[in-house]
Write an enzyme that holds these catalytic residues in place. Structure first.
Site, PDB file in Angstrom:
ATOM      1  N   ARG A  99       0.957  -1.150  -0.035  1.00 32.44           N
ATOM      2  CA  ARG A  99      -0.031   0.117   0.037  1.00 32.44           C
ATOM      3  C   ARG A  99       0.776   1.565   0.113  1.00 32.44           C
ATOM      4  O   ARG A  99       1.445   1.461   1.023  1.00 32.44           O
ATOM      5  CB  ARG A  99      -1.084  -0.099   1.110  1.00 32.44           C
ATOM      6  CG  ARG A  99      -1.829   1.303   1.331  1.00 32.44           C
ATOM      7  CD  ARG A  99      -3.019   1.302   2.037  1.00 32.44           C
ATOM      8  NE  ARG A  99      -2.816   0.899   3.538  1.00 32.44           N
ATOM      9  CZ  ARG A  99      -3.902   1.189   4.417  1.00 32.44           C
ATOM     10  NH1 ARG A  99      -4.773   1.351   4.240  1.00 32.44           N
ATOM     11  NH2 ARG A  99      -3.252   0.973   5.699  1.00 32.44           N
ATOM     12  N   ASP A 142      -4.069   3.518  14.280  1.00 36.00           N
ATOM     13  CA  ASP A 142      -3.341   3.908  13.253  1.00 36.00           C
ATOM     14  C   ASP A 142      -3.600   5.533  12.891  1.00 36.00           C
ATOM     15  O   ASP A 142      -4.261   5.856  13.410  1.00 36.00           O
ATOM     16  CB  ASP A 142      -3.177   3.074  11.904  1.00 36.00           C
ATOM     17  CG  ASP A 142      -4.397   2.911  11.239  1.00 36.00           C
ATOM     18  OD1 ASP A 142      -5.325   3.521  11.581  1.00 36.00           O
ATOM     19  OD2 ASP A 142      -4.560   1.846  10.418  1.00 36.00           O
TER      20      ASP A 142
END
Length: 554
Positions: free
Chosen positions: A182, A470
């Site tokens: 990613r 996160d």
């Protein structure tokens, strides 16, 4: 800090210097051991070519985002597009689907790309590893380049790691997960690599194009030779035009390296409100390269708050813990995603439950297992083809729920979900009917500051209060605080949520956390104040923190 201009006439340098590939690209980050294996003249020339061809279009797409946010903020709700109705109504087209090694995605593990986490992911037993250079990685220069080194070594079977305590880590699994990398989203820049365009304008490079370009250039052929391929998770898309830009990047890159068109496979995270209204169009634009969509739940919640932060009390959500996957607007979003994917032959991948086990606390672990099991049971029952976990101990729990539904089948794409009927109003009905509590405000302030502090020290995925935090979850915390302040909300006991009230919670948090001479809590509090208490609403907290603290230190 060393500076190097890349020159393609020079051979590989000794550690500490980098050769050059012409006047287009300047590297301003420090050159540490082995960095020259990633920052080769050929790789940098490829990254420069990506910028020559696509940087202008990237800026156009970011301008479109600003325009769209302005329109929503001024009362124009998103809706399914009339100009692309023919795409949605044409039943004939399908996406490319799974590439080699992506047929079965029932459990995917996510995490950053440092050597230890890379090895743990490859030994985890998951079907797929989301190698995350985005929300689970703090984009320090060291993390950006050394993450690429970890991936390079892992793909070639060369990765080992010895901890400061002397513990050795190595890949021992006979079957490792398929890697899906990613890259950073379109909005993020890489200020340690500067690009000069053909008009002589110098600018920071695109984090997306740097991450994608370096990984693809070095690893595409090695991945193909291993029987898999260059696969990517695409983050933060807001429109089908952004998807078309990525598709053009993919097509050009395949041609550049002489790789067959359609070798790349992309899975797009549907994690913004505008993208939820263009799922089919996004699949269509990427159809030659698309494997599926993922329900990026945390960023999706953040996107709704961001877009509707000034639209009145009707769009104010309660405590973060109350915004679950079972509230009506989240159910509508996920069910529409499954239906859309299966209609077009694409995988539908579920999101990540934030609960994680604590090996020192059996009660916490048991509660986490129960929460994750229920979450994955719901996803498998809804028709998802796979799901995410953030901890290896959760893989058996998630696998059991999908095994019960899938059996020996690799997926359930044949389940079309024609029963799902989602209207635009269903995606926008965010009323939950729960209060904002004093504990909820405190938790948002505390979690955000502790996460930002870790992020400033180079950690992008952090266990806080037995949840995996996160950048996306921190964004929810700070954006809720901003909205509560600006919408004059009160807590359940009637206390107004003001800047002064939040400042007290900041001071309380700073007093509660263990302090050291090298911690970054004062810097974290400064960032938090700017992104949650200012008159303006910064689009992403990470862009503020990156510009202030990460560009000159590493």
């Amino acid at each position: 800090m060393s500076t190097a201009i890349l020159d393609d006439t020079t051979t590989r340098p000794a550690t500490g210097s980098i050769p050059t590939a012409g006047p287009d690209v300047e590297i301003t980050g420090p050159i540490r051991e082995r960095y020259e294996e990633i920052l080769t003249p050929e790789a940098i020339r490829f990254v420069a070519e990506l910028h020559h061809r696509f940087a202008g279009r990237r800026h156009d797409r970011l301008a479109d985002r600003m325009r769209r946010r302005f329109e929503i903020g001024n009362g124009r709700d998103p809706k399914f597009r009339k100009d692309t109705a023919h795409v949605r109504e044409d039943a004939r087209w399908q996406v490319a689907g799974a590439g080699p090694g992506l047929e079965d995605r029932r459990v995917e593990i996510t995490g950053p790309t440092d050597p230890k986490m890379t090895i743990n992911a490859l030994n985890s037993g998951a079907k797929v590893w989301l190698a995350d250079q985005e929300d689970a990685t703090s984009p320090t220069w060291r993390n950006v380049i050394e993450g690429q080194l970890s991936l390079r070594d892992a793909i070639r079977g060369e990765l080992t790691y010895t901890s400061p305590e002397g513990k050795r880590y190595e890949v021992t699994a006979t079957e490792t997960p398929t890697i899906v990398m990613r890259p950073r989203g379109w909005h993020l820049v890489e200020k340690h690599i500067r690009f000069t365009d053909r008009l002589g304008r110098q600018m920071a490079t695109s984090g997306s194009l740097v991450d994608f370009g370096l990984y693809f250039f070095h690893n595409a052929q090695a991945l193909i030779d291993s029987g898999r391929g260059p696969y990517f998770y695409i983050a933060k898309l807001e429109s089908s035009e952004e998807a078309r830009l990525w598709d053009d990047v993919f097509s050009f890159s395949e041609e550049y390296l002489g790789i067959d068109h359609g070798t790349i496979r992309a899975t797009v995270l549907i994690e913004t409100l505008p993208a939820a209204f263009e799922m089919e169009e996004i699949l269509f634009e990427l159809r030659d390269h698309c494997a599926g969509l993922n329900a990026g739940r945390w960023d999706y919640i953040f996107s709704i708050i961001k877009n509707y932060r000034g639209r009145g009390a009707r769009f104010v959500m309660p405590d973060r813990s109350e915004v679950t996957m079972t509230v009506p607007f989240m159910r509508a979003y996920t069910e529409l995603l499954v239906k859309t994917c299966h209609k077009r032959g694409a995988h539908a991948i579920g999101g990540m439950s934030a609960f994680i086990p604590n090996r020192r606390d059996a009660e916490v672990t048991q509660r986490a297992m129960e929460k994750v099991s229920a979450d994955k049971h719901r996803e498998a029952g809804d028709g998802f083809d796979g799901t995410w976990v953030a901890h290896p101990d959760l893989i058996p729990i998630a696998r059991a729920e999908f095994d019960a539904v899938l059996g020996d089948r690799p997926n359930q794409i044949d389940r079309k979900r024609d029963d799902v009927k989602v209207k635009a109003a269903d995606l926008l009905d965010v009323h939950i009917g729960r209060p904002i509590t004093a504990q909820g405000v405190h938790d948002n302030v505390s979690v955000a500051i502790r996460y930002i502090e870790a992020w400033l020290r180079g950690q992008g995925a952090v266990a806080i209060d037995n949840l995996m935090e996160d950048a996306a979850t921190a964004e929810i915390s700070r954006s809720q605080v901003w909205q509560w302040i600006h919408q004059d909300r009160t807590t359940e006991d009637g206390t107004p949520i003001t800047r002064e009230y939040v400042e007290q919670l900041i001071q309380q948090t700073l007093a509660e956390v263990p302090r050291t001479a090298t911690d970054r809590f004062d810097d974290a509090a400064e960032v938090f104040r700017e992104v949650s208490m200012g008159d303006d609403f910064p689009t992403f907290l990470t862009t503020v923190a990156y510009a202030k603290f990460l560009t000159d230190e590493d």
